[in-house]
Design an enzyme around this catalytic site. Structure first.
Site, mmCIF file in Angstrom:
data_model
loop_
_atom_site.group_PDB
_atom_site.id
_atom_site.type_symbol
_atom_site.label_atom_id
_atom_site.label_comp_id
_atom_site.label_asym_id
_atom_site.label_seq_id
_atom_site.Cartn_x
_atom_site.Cartn_y
_atom_site.Cartn_z
ATOM 1 N N SER A 124 6.237 -4.610 -9.923
ATOM 2 C CA SER A 124 7.268 -3.635 -10.294
ATOM 3 C C SER A 124 6.858 -2.838 -11.518
ATOM 4 C CB SER A 124 8.586 -4.354 -10.588
ATOM 5 O OG SER A 124 9.539 -3.456 -11.131
ATOM 6 N N GLU A 126 8.822 -2.012 -13.719
ATOM 7 C CA GLU A 126 9.578 -2.545 -14.852
ATOM 8 C C GLU A 126 8.689 -3.358 -15.785
ATOM 9 O OE1 GLU A 126 12.892 -2.334 -15.829
ATOM 10 O OE2 GLU A 126 13.238 -0.798 -14.302
ATOM 11 N N TYR A 148 13.907 -9.707 -15.399
ATOM 12 C CA TYR A 148 13.301 -9.244 -14.147
ATOM 13 C C TYR A 148 11.866 -8.765 -14.397
ATOM 14 C CZ TYR A 148 12.452 -6.229 -10.080
ATOM 15 O OH TYR A 148 11.902 -5.628 -8.971
#
Length: 312
Positions: A124, A126, A148
């Site tokens: 990801s 992120e 996350y």
């Protein structure tokens, strides 16, 4: 060719199953409870009966090993795990375990099988954290700012470690935001789309959001699964950033959505501090040049296209 999709019930798993079936693959898909799961995405795409569904708990090594022995896959796509950044602040332990223990079990099982199974791992954007407006490349260091993101960074490092230590064909697709009608409404894009549609149909409600100044790179999910597949067709396992290369603010996403529906967004949107995360990335920006050069992959649908397709 046989493929095992771990997490087939989600957005990406459903689109990937559809893509691989059209390529002539025999597709196996896992869920923690294959008998009890709804498989909304597979039903939406009309392919549920074409996928061999298996019950599997990614955090249970024996369960993972049994699923791999049953399906005998040439390729494994690990797409499972708690998928909401916002929810990860409320469920940090579950989020971290779902990714790190899950991919660790897959890598250990593939190492034990010793027959050259190729592994794709869903990373990801992120994990990069805030790059201060600079476009992230595959070499950009990770600076996770949520449970996350921390989980995704850790699982990516696990894949890198096993690739180097045991010569596995294992790689990570570092995907930036990608949307579709299969997103649940806890995702902000789907929340915006569905609320705006109800307002346009006469509903007396407000669209309540947190920050509007954050910028993201939004693409179309069904295009991104092709990049996953292409990564496993290479001679050498490498990690790739998958994105459109264009970042736009959440305010622009909102504005465009209401504009398409013939509405002025300022009349229907309010902000709430309750929806602002403890930490959030101001700008998420990508440089997908490597995917273009080595995979021959380039996103065709931009943010405006995403909005129009989701509204339909």
């Amino acid at each position: 060719m046989k493929a095992l999709i771990i997490g087939v019930s989600g957005q990406d798993g459903s689109y990937l199953a559809d893509f691989l079936l059209k390529k002539g693959y025999e597709v196996f898909g896992t869920s923690r409870d294959a008998q009890g799961s709804v498989f909304r995405g597979l039903n939406f795409l009309g392919i549920k009966n074409e996928v061999h569904l298996l019950s599997m708990d990614p955090e249970d090594f024996r369960s993972v090993l049994v699923a791999i022995k049953k399906s005998k896959p040439d390729e494994i796509y690990f797409l499972a795990g708690q998928s909401s950044v916002g929810l990860s602040f409320e469920q940090p332990a579950e989020t971290i375990q779902s990714f790190t223990i899950g991919i660790l079990n897959v890598l250990e099982a593939v190492k034990m099988e010793a027959r050259g199974i190729k592994v794709y791992h869903a990373g990801s954007s992120e994990a990069f954290g805030d790059t201060e407006g600079e476009a992230a490349k595959e070499t950009t260091p990770f600076k996770p700012r949520s449970p996350y993101a921390l989980a995704k960074a850790s699982s990516t490092w696990l894949v890198d470690n096993y690739r180097e230590a045991y010569d596995l064909f294992a790689c990570t697709g570092i995907l930036f935001n990608h949307e579709s009608p299969l997103r649940p409404e806890r995702f902000v894009t789907q929340k915006i789309i569905q609320t705006a549609k109800r307002i346009s149909e006469g509903a007396e409600e407000k669209l309540v959001l947190g920050r509007l100044d954050v910028s993201r790179d939004w693409g179309w999910a069904s295009e991104y699964v092709e990049a996953m597949w292409l990564m496993l067709q290479q001679d050498k396992a490498e990690d790739f950033i998958i994105a459109t290369g264009k970042s736009q603010s959440l305010e622009e996403f909102v504005s465009k959505t209401f504009e398409v529906l013939g509405l002025h967004w300022q009349e229907h949107v309010s902000q709430s501090p309750d929806l602002m995360r403890p930490t959030d990335l101001s700008i998420s920006k990508a440089d997908p040049e490597k995917a273009g050069k080595k995979l021959g992959w380039k996103a065709k649908v931009d943010m405006e296209g995403v909005i129009e397709r989701m509204l339909k």
